[in-house]
Design an enzyme around this catalytic site. Structure first.
Site, PDB file in Angstrom:
ATOM      1  N   ASP A 127      -3.768  -2.499  -2.064  1.00 51.81           N
ATOM      2  CA  ASP A 127      -3.596  -3.122  -0.755  1.00 51.81           C
ATOM      3  C   ASP A 127      -4.928  -3.660  -0.244  1.00 51.81           C
ATOM      4  OD1 ASP A 127      -0.744  -2.566   0.517  1.00 51.81           O
ATOM      5  OD2 ASP A 127      -1.285  -0.740  -0.533  1.00 51.81           O
ATOM      6  N   ASP A 155       3.498  -0.514   2.705  1.00 54.07           N
ATOM      7  CA  ASP A 155       3.627  -1.084   4.047  1.00 54.07           C
ATOM      8  C   ASP A 155       2.321  -1.552   4.674  1.00 54.07           C
ATOM      9  OD1 ASP A 155       2.442   1.364   4.527  1.00 54.07           O
ATOM     10  OD2 ASP A 155       4.050   2.158   5.796  1.00 54.07           O
TER      11      ASP A 155
END
Length: 273
Positions: A127, A155
């Site tokens: 990420d 997320d």
């Protein structure tokens, strides 16, 4: 230049290149509470520091980043617990948005960010890496979207950014399977720009590329990042309109004058910070 003092990151200046080094090698640079917040703090500082022209993001030790610290992950539900379930879930949403912003600070920073990745780049580490402008790897680097293996949807940005960097089908395969992507395959699919044999030559090589960027017009480099990021998320027509407006405001600069003068005088240009 006074560098911020941080507990989980080490900041080093190499002339006009800032190295931001993840510095929890005994924990494979896993992202604990402090590191999330200090990543935002470091990149917000670098964004506003005129003497920083390019940034290298690296990891101390054998690994770039093994992902979120499991102790932190295990404590999330206790942190957002509330007698009212709806308020607890709102608190969880706000926590997720805050963690997203900690990593988005890398992308938001006006200075180009080059990731030098060795060993593990897993879960939250990936990420973080996909927020950077470019990624470079050592031959032992391993990339993976690991959230699927702990029963959750990633997320904090990889599902949004990874399909903009590699083929969507491959991005989906990685997201659904959690499998490792080695350095050579990462280069072949465009996730990384180049592969070095080992970590030290990787760091040296990436710092050299960052120094090349730092020698260019800072105003033009920052503008190029702004336009590239905007154009990635908008139509071609929108991007063309935006760059016309940008250059209407920024083109006639001291940097343009210095570049033209240096070219006539057959010397390297010297730009203001």
């Amino acid at each position: 230049m006074n560098l911020p003092t941080l507990t989980t990151l080490e900041l080093l200046m190499h002339d006009q290149v800032l190295e931001v080094r993840l510095n929890r090698p005994d924990k494979s640079n896993s992202l604990n509470d402090a590191m999330w917040q200090e990543i935002r703090q470091a990149f917000d500082w670098a964004d506003g520091e005129a003497g920083v022209r390019a940034i290298v993001l690296s990891g101390a030790g054998k690994h770039f980043c093994s992902g979120i610290d499991l102790a932190m992950l295990g404590g999330v539900m206790a942190r957002v617990a509330h007698a009212d379930e709806a308020r607890g879930r709102e608190a969880l949403r706000r926590l997720i948005l805050d963690l997203q912003d900690c990593l988005t600070a890398v992308e938001r920073c006006r200075k180009p960010v080059l990731a030098a990745i060795q060993g593990a780049c897993l879960g939250g580490g990936l990420d973080l890496a996909v927020c950077c402008d470019m990624r470079y790897a050592s031959s032992d680097a391993q990339f993976a979207v690991r959230e699927i293996d702990i029963g959750m949807v990633a997320d904090v940005g990889v599902l949004q950014r990874l399909p903009k960097l590699i083929a969507e089908g491959l991005a989906r395969e990685l997201a659904y399977t959690g499998r490792n992507l080695g350095a050579d395959e990462a280069k072949a699919c465009g996730l990384v720009n180049a592969v070095w044999p080992e970590a030290e030559s990787l760091r040296t090589g990436v710092l050299q590329i960052a120094a090349q960027i730092a020698a260019k017009s800072p105003l033009s480099v920052r503008g190029s990042k702004e336009i590239l990021n905007y154009s990635r998320d908008h139509s071609v027509a929108d991007g063309l309109n935006y760059v016309a407006t940008w250059n209407a405001a920024m083109l006639l600069s001291a940097d343009l004058k210095e570049a033209m003068t240096a070219s006539r005088e057959k010397r390297a240009p010297q730009f203001l910070d």
